[in-house]
Design a protein around this motif. Structure first.
Motif, PDB file in Angstrom:
ATOM      1  N   LEU A   4     -15.308  -0.575   9.729  1.00  0.00           N
ATOM      2  CA  LEU A   4     -16.474  -1.110  10.436  1.00  0.00           C
ATOM      3  C   LEU A   4     -16.522  -2.605  10.177  1.00  0.00           C
ATOM      4  O   LEU A   4     -16.669  -3.052   9.039  1.00  0.00           O
ATOM      5  N   ASN A   5     -16.339  -3.366  11.237  1.00  0.00           N
ATOM      6  CA  ASN A   5     -16.518  -4.814  11.175  1.00  0.00           C
ATOM      7  C   ASN A   5     -17.686  -5.185  12.062  1.00  0.00           C
ATOM      8  O   ASN A   5     -18.097  -4.408  12.935  1.00  0.00           O
ATOM      9  N   THR A   6     -18.226  -6.358  11.873  1.00  0.00           N
ATOM     10  CA  THR A   6     -19.444  -6.716  12.608  1.00  0.00           C
ATOM     11  C   THR A   6     -19.221  -6.795  14.109  1.00  0.00           C
ATOM     12  O   THR A   6     -20.140  -6.529  14.892  1.00  0.00           O
ATOM     13  N   ASN A   7     -17.985  -7.136  14.548  1.00  0.00           N
ATOM     14  CA  ASN A   7     -17.724  -7.299  15.983  1.00  0.00           C
ATOM     15  C   ASN A   7     -16.862  -6.196  16.577  1.00  0.00           C
ATOM     16  O   ASN A   7     -16.582  -6.228  17.777  1.00  0.00           O
ATOM     17  N   SER A   8     -16.404  -5.245  15.764  1.00  0.00           N
ATOM     18  CA  SER A   8     -15.501  -4.224  16.290  1.00  0.00           C
ATOM     19  C   SER A   8     -15.389  -3.038  15.337  1.00  0.00           C
ATOM     20  O   SER A   8     -15.702  -3.141  14.150  1.00  0.00           O
ATOM     21  N   ILE A   9     -14.934  -1.899  15.913  1.00  0.00           N
ATOM     22  CA  ILE A   9     -14.533  -0.726  15.134  1.00  0.00           C
ATOM     23  C   ILE A   9     -13.017  -0.667  15.202  1.00  0.00           C
ATOM     24  O   ILE A   9     -12.434  -0.724  16.297  1.00  0.00           O
ATOM     25  N   ASN A  10     -12.360  -0.531  14.041  1.00  0.00           N
ATOM     26  CA  ASN A  10     -10.899  -0.688  14.008  1.00  0.00           C
ATOM     27  C   ASN A  10     -10.229   0.411  13.200  1.00  0.00           C
ATOM     28  O   ASN A  10     -10.826   0.983  12.279  1.00  0.00           O
ATOM     29  N   LYS A  52     -22.548 -20.990   1.581  1.00  0.00           N
ATOM     30  CA  LYS A  52     -21.816 -19.872   2.189  1.00  0.00           C
ATOM     31  C   LYS A  52     -22.751 -18.970   2.986  1.00  0.00           C
ATOM     32  O   LYS A  52     -22.422 -18.529   4.088  1.00  0.00           O
ATOM     33  N   LEU A  53     -23.946 -18.681   2.414  1.00  0.00           N
ATOM     34  CA  LEU A  53     -24.905 -17.829   3.125  1.00  0.00           C
ATOM     35  C   LEU A  53     -25.415 -18.510   4.394  1.00  0.00           C
ATOM     36  O   LEU A  53     -25.613 -17.855   5.419  1.00  0.00           O
ATOM     37  N   PHE A  58     -25.475 -18.799  10.413  1.00  0.00           N
ATOM     38  CA  PHE A  58     -25.236 -19.528  11.660  1.00  0.00           C
ATOM     39  C   PHE A  58     -24.069 -18.923  12.441  1.00  0.00           C
ATOM     40  O   PHE A  58     -24.063 -18.928  13.675  1.00  0.00           O
ATOM     41  N   ASP A  59     -23.073 -18.366  11.710  1.00  0.00           N
ATOM     42  CA  ASP A  59     -21.961 -17.700  12.388  1.00  0.00           C
ATOM     43  C   ASP A  59     -22.448 -16.468  13.133  1.00  0.00           C
ATOM     44  O   ASP A  59     -22.032 -16.184  14.264  1.00  0.00           O
TER      45      ASP A  59
END
Length: 541
Positions: A229-235, A531-532, A537-538
Motif C-alpha cells: 500500500l503506497n499513498t498513490n498506488s496499490i502494488n 521533513k514533516l 506540502f508534497d
C-alpha cells in the motif's frame, strides 16, 4: 420544563463523564464544619473539618478526642498542624474538575485507599471510585502504529520507534505506516520502506517508494505474493523489491486480505477488490475512508461519516453500523464487540446493542494505531497508548454500565411523570384563564441571548500566529483553560484543537515560504521538522 430539561441534561452529562473516564463520582461526605484537608495515616483515611479530626472506620467518620486549632493537619511519625497548605500536599484539580460538583476548587488535597479516592476541595469532601479499566503507556507520545507477537513489540510514534519498549536510535525518527512481518522478516513502513535486520538496526529499501507510487504505508501477504500500500498506488512488491502497480489514480488509505480477494480503500471514499487479475469497484461511502477491518466475514469501513460493513458478494448491501463521526480505526474482540476509535474518543459497540458506549472521551485517536493482542486492546492516541483488557470490559464494565443506564432511565421516567403532573395542571389553568380573558395574539418578547464566553475561530487563528502558539497545551494555557475544556469548545466548530492548530500552522508555513523565509526557519517558527513540512506540502501538491 427547566427542571425537566436540566434533569435530562445532567443525566446525559453524568453518563458521558462517568463512563468516559476511569474515575467515578460516588458521593459527597457531610460535616458540621468546612473540610480543610484529607490524608492517609497508618493506612487509614483522616479528615480535618473545623477544629476536629475524623478517621474513617467501617464506612463511618469517627471523631478524635484531640482538637487542632490550625487550619491543616498532617501525619509523619505523629500528627502535626499548619496554618497554610504546603505545596507538597496541594493537588491540581485540572484533570478532574468536570467531576467535582461545585465551583470552588481551592486548597485541594487527595487521598487514595485501594479503589477509593477522596478529594477535599473548597470546604467539601467528595468520594470517587477508581475503575482502572485502562492504563496508558508512552504518555504524551503520538502513537502511529502498534505491532505485537511472541518475539517483538513495536510501537511507532512521531517521537521515534520503540522496540520492546526501548527507543531505537538507529531507526527512522518517526513513522506514518505499519510495522509488519512478511515471510519471517520484519518490515517498517514510514514514508520509506525499511527491512528490520535486528532489534536495533534497519536497512533502507530505496525501491519501496517513489514519486509515482507514493509513500510506503503497509505490506500484506496474499497468494504467495507481497503487496504494498503506497499513498498513490496499490502494488505488487516483487522479489527484487521493485513495485508493479495494480491500481492507481487515487489517494489510497488501507489494504487488507479478505479470503480470495485483496480489498483496498481510498480517501475519496472508494472501496475496491482485486482477485489477482481484475480490480472491481465494491462500494462508495461519499466520505474519506480512514481504515478497513476484516471481521466476522464482513468488511468493516471506518470513515469520516460513520462505520459501515459490506460483503464482496453483495455490493448493494452497504450497511451503516454507526453514525459516529471521524472514525479512524476498528477492531473486534472475541465477544463480537466492535471497538471504534475516533478523533473524539474511543467507544465500544456491544454485540447486544446498537448504541455505542463511550470508554475514553475527548481524546484524539490515530488511524493504523489500534490492535488486539492476547485479549487486550491497544489503542494509540495523540497523547499515549491506551491498553484495555477486554474481559474487564465484557464482564465488569458493560453489565454495570447497562444497569446504571437502566436505573437512571427509570428514575428519569419517574421524574418526568412527576414534573408533568406538577406542571400540567397549573398550565391548563393558566391557558384556560387566558382564554377566558380573550388574550390572543400576545407578543412575547424573547430576552436577548447573553454574550457567551466562547472562542471564535478567526480570533484563535490570529492568536496562534501572533503569540506563536505551536502546541495544544500552549493554546489552552493562552485561553486560561485546560485541554479537555478546549476540546469541548472546538466541538462547536466540528473539529479538534489539534486538527485546527495543524491547519493554521501549515497555512502559516506556506505564507512564510512564499515570503521568502528559509525552510529551516519556517520549521522552527511553526514547531515542525523540515521533513514533516515537506511531506505535508508534497501531499497537498
Amino acid at each position: 420544563m427547566r427542571f425537566l430539561f436540566t434533569s435530562w441534561l445532567l443525566l446525559v452529562v453524568s453518563i458521558w463523564n462517568v463512563w468516559g473516564q476511569d474515575t467515578v463520582f460516588v458521593q459527597k461526605h457531610w460535616f458540621d464544619q468546612p473540610v480543610k484537608n484529607i490524608f492517609l495515616a497508618e493506612n487509614e483515611l483522616h479528615v480535618k473539618a473545623g477544629n476536629d479530626l475524623f478517621v474513617l472506620k467501617n464506612g463511618k467518620w469517627e471523631r478524635f478526642n484531640l482538637k487542632f486549632e490550625k487550619n491543616f493537619v498532617f501525619y509523619s511519625n505523629g500528627f502535626y498542624q499548619s496554618e497554610f497548605l504546603p505545596d507538597q500536599f496541594k493537588e491540581s484539580t485540572e484533570s478532574m474538575a468536570h467531576l467535582i460538583p461545585q465551583k470552588s476548587l481551592i486548597n485541594c488535597t487527595m487521598a487514595r485507599k485501594e479503589n477509593q479516592l477522596f478529594v477535599a476541595v473548597g470546604g467539601s469532601l467528595f468520594e470517587y471510585e477508581i475503575r482502572p479499566f485502562f492504563s496508558i503507556e508512552y504518555p504524551n507520545a503520538s502513537i502511529r502504529h502498534v505491532y505485537l507477537d511472541e518475539e517483538i513489540k513495536a510501537v511507532s510514534t512521531y517521537s521515534g520507534i520503540f522496540i520492546n519498549d526501548t527507543l531505537r536510535r538507529n531507526f527512522p525518527a518517526y513513522s506514518n505506516g505499519h510495522f509488519v512481518k512478511i515471510n519471517d522478516q520484519y518490515y517498517l513502513c514510514t514514508d520509506d520502506l525499511y527491512q528490520v535486520t535486528a532489534v536495533d538496526s534497519v536497512k533502507l529499501i530505496k525501491s519501496g517508494q517513489n514519486i509515482f507510487a507514493g509513500h510506503s504505508r503497509k505490506l500484506v501477504e496474499w497468494n504467495e505474493k507481497v503487496y504494498s500500500l503506497n499513498t498513490n498506488s496499490i502494488n505488487e512488491l516483487r522479489e527484487d523489491y521493485s513495485l508493479y502497480p495494480i491500481h492507481k489514480g487515487f489517494n489510497f488509505s488501507d489494504l487488507e486480505v479478505f479470503d480470495s480477494l485483496l480489498v483496498f480503500s481510498t480517501y475519496e471514499g472508494k472501496l475496491f477488490t482485486y482477485n489477482g487479475t481484475e480490480v472491481k469497484s465494491l462500494a462508495s461511502v461519499n466520505s474519506r475512508i480512514r481504515e478497513i477491518f476484516i471481521g466476522d466475514n464482513w468488511i468493516y469501513i471506518a470513515a469520516d461519516n460513520g462505520v459501515f460493513k459490506i460483503r464482496p458478494d453483495n455490493s448493494l448491501e452497504l450497511i451503516r453500523v454507526s453514525d459516529l463521526s471521524n472514525c479512524v480505526d476498528i477492531e473486534q474482540d472475541r465477544f463480537k464487540n466492535l471497538w471504534i476509535a475516533t478523533e473524539n474518543g474511543l467507544v465500544i459497540l456491544p454485540k447486544s446493542s446498537h448504541k455505542p458506549v463511550p470508554l475514553v472521551s475527548d481524546v484524539e485517536f490515530n488511524r493504523y494505531a489500534m490492535t488486539l493482542y492476547e485479549d487486550k486492546i491497544y489503542a494509540g492516541s495523540i497523547n499515549g497508548l491506551y491498553k484495555i483488557d477486554i474481559y474487564t470490559i465484557e464482564r465488569g464494565f458493560l453489565p454495570v454500565y447497562f444497569q446504571t443506564v437502566s436505573d437512571q432511565n427509570a428514575l428519569f421516567l419517574k421524574q418526568s411523570i412527576l414534573v408533568a403532573f406538577l406542571i400540567g395542571f397549573p398550565a391548563i389553568f393558566i391557558i384556560f384563564w387566558f382564554y377566558k380573558r380573550n388574550i390572543k395574539n400576545s407578543k412575547i418578547e424573547i430576552p436577548a441571548k447573553p454574550k457567551s464566553n466562547t472562542l471564535v475561530l478567526e480570533q484563535v487563528k490570529s492568536d496562534i500566529i501572533a503569540h506563536k502558539l505551536i502546541s495544544v497545551d500552549a493554546l489552552a494555557l493562552h485561553y486560561d483553560t485546560n485541554t479537555v475544556q478546549l476540546n469541548r469548545q472546538f466541538k462547536r466548530f466540528g473539529t479538534t484543537p489539534g486538527k485546527y492548530l495543524k491547519k493554521v500552522k501549515i497555512s502559516w508555513a506556506n505564507r512564510l515560504l512564499k515570503d521568502g523565509v528559509a525552510l529551516d526557519e519556517v520549521a522552527r517558527r511553526v514547531g515542525y521538522s523540515p521533513k514533516l513540512l515537506k511531506q505535508e506540502f508534497d501531499q497537498k501538491s
